[in-house]
Write a protein that holds these residues in place. Structure first.
Motif, PDB file in Angstrom:
ATOM      1  N   UNK A 146       8.873  -3.066 -16.070  1.00 10.72           N
ATOM      2  CA  UNK A 146       8.205  -2.795 -14.787  1.00 10.72           C
ATOM      3  C   UNK A 146       7.050  -1.885 -14.939  1.00 10.72           C
ATOM      4  N   UNK A 147       7.189  -0.556 -15.771  1.00  9.32           N
ATOM      5  CA  UNK A 147       6.060   0.029 -16.136  1.00  9.32           C
ATOM      6  C   UNK A 147       4.996  -0.702 -17.016  1.00  9.32           C
ATOM      7  N   UNK A 148       5.570  -1.460 -17.706  1.00 11.71           N
ATOM      8  CA  UNK A 148       4.554  -2.166 -18.596  1.00 11.71           C
ATOM      9  C   UNK A 148       3.801  -3.102 -17.679  1.00 11.71           C
ATOM     10  N   UNK A 149       4.579  -3.829 -16.834  1.00 12.56           N
ATOM     11  CA  UNK A 149       3.567  -5.010 -16.100  1.00 12.56           C
ATOM     12  C   UNK A 149       2.779  -4.127 -15.491  1.00 12.56           C
ATOM     13  N   UNK A 150       3.143  -3.102 -14.970  1.00 17.72           N
ATOM     14  CA  UNK A 150       2.137  -2.063 -13.863  1.00 17.72           C
ATOM     15  C   UNK A 150       0.871  -1.617 -14.732  1.00 17.72           C
ATOM     16  N   UNK A 151       1.222  -1.565 -15.960  1.00 25.13           N
ATOM     17  CA  UNK A 151       0.089  -0.934 -16.771  1.00 25.13           C
ATOM     18  C   UNK A 151      -0.676  -2.117 -17.155  1.00 25.13           C
ATOM     19  N   UNK A 152      -0.319  -3.401 -17.222  1.00 31.37           N
ATOM     20  CA  UNK A 152      -1.006  -4.640 -17.465  1.00 31.37           C
ATOM     21  C   UNK A 152      -1.968  -5.024 -16.275  1.00 31.37           C
ATOM     22  N   UNK A 153      -1.149  -4.587 -15.132  1.00 33.13           N
ATOM     23  CA  UNK A 153      -2.003  -5.078 -13.817  1.00 33.13           C
ATOM     24  C   UNK A 153      -3.184  -4.005 -13.640  1.00 33.13           C
ATOM     25  N   UNK A 154      -3.141  -2.847 -14.080  1.00 30.09           N
ATOM     26  CA  UNK A 154      -4.058  -1.867 -14.050  1.00 30.09           C
ATOM     27  C   UNK A 154      -5.282  -2.174 -14.751  1.00 30.09           C
TER      28      UNK A 154
END
Lengths: 109, 188
Positions: free
Chosen positions: B28-36
């Motif tokens: 989830x943190x990695x997807x969040x990072x990608x989103x940002x």
């Protein structure tokens, strides 16, 4: 004529090779890998392909990862780096890749 | 972070619920990072980001598909069957076995004891001796010692039969468990 199915088959194995080659030069994070691949239409793939693939390479021990803070205000990035197993795997892939290229050349000329 | 993006991440997280919490958080943190990154570098709107990432179910499925290879899918199934089996056998061992085995032994012992007691009472009467520690009573009715002996034999047979039945159930249950265990381990 629909060449997309064939392209996606070609891409499947090639992506793994390209991603490992890219990371072997320097540590990379997901978005960077995505952007790099997007420069080449044949290699460009969705997040739902790249991120799970990275995770599998991680689990198989070819890559390792670490979280690192980026610019201020941005969340940390997850960087991937090569393991010794990964380098060995990549070397073996390179040999097979050469074999494949030579074979394709020989057949089609 | 935008509420639509958070809702998207929540959905992915829910679809990944079979994974360990730490691994899920990492994904989830990695997807969040990608989103940002998409938001700040590519100047995408939350709507465009969600469109680009695609159906959360598909994204979660891709993670599950890559992490559960064929062999681990098999062992996950195996794990489920093992858990199901042991919880069943466990409950059985907790309740069925103690009850049937104790009842079996208890009833059979009583079944033997009753006619012996009846015999003692009848024999005592025969030689003109009162045996106060043995008595046969149905509520207020106490039969003649000879009749009591007959009754005690009948009751003894019934008790013994009940004990034998419980013992049979115990044996069958144990056999059932071990047979299942063997079959399960033979397949896997």
């Amino acid at each position: 004529m629909n060449i997309d199915e064939w392209k996606s088959q070609i891409r499947r194995g090639t992506l793994e090779f390209c991603i490992l080659a890219m990371i072997s030069n320097q540590d990379r994070y997901g978005y960077e890998i995505m952007s790099e691949l997007e420069k080449w239409p044949i290699l460009s793939a969705k997040e739902s392909t790249i991120y799970p693939l990275l995770r599998r390479l991680l689990k198989e021990g070819f890559l390792s990862s670490f979280w690192q803070d980026s610019a201020e205000g941005l969340p940390p990035r997850k960087y991937y780096s090569m393991t010794e197993n990964g380098r060995e795997y990549l070397r073996a892939m390179s040999v097979e890749w050469e074999n494949l290229i030579n074979a394709v050349k020989a057949m089609s000329t | 972070m935008n509420e639509y993006l958070n809702a998207y991440l929540d959905k992915v997280d829910r679809y990944l619920k079979t994974m360990p919490a730490s691994e899920r958080a990492d994904i989830i943190n990695e997807i969040k990072s990608e989103m940002v990154e998409l938001e700040t570098q590519d100047q995408l709107t939350p709507g465009q980001i969600i469109e680009r990432l695609g159906d959360p179910k598909e994204l979660a499925g891709a993670y599950l598909g890559e992490s559960i290879s064929k062999s681990t899918a098999f062992s996950f199934k195996k794990l489920c069957s093992v858990v199901a089996f042991y919880s069943f056998a466990g409950a059985g061992s907790l309740f069925v076995l103690p009850i049937t085995s104790v009842l079996g032994v208890g009833f059979m012992f009583s079944g033997i004891l009753a006619p012996v007691a009846g015999l003692i009472k009848a024999f005592g009467y025969l030689i003109g001796m009162e045996v106060p520690w043995v008595s046969f009573q149905f509520g207020g009715y106490a039969p003649h010692p000879y009749l009591a002996f007959l009754f005690s034999v009948i009751v003894g047979i019934l008790l013994f039969a009940a004990g034998w039945g419980s013992w049979k159930i115990t044996v069958k249950f144990v056999r059932f468990i071990t047979k299942n265990k063997f079959q399960k381990s033979a397949y896997n």
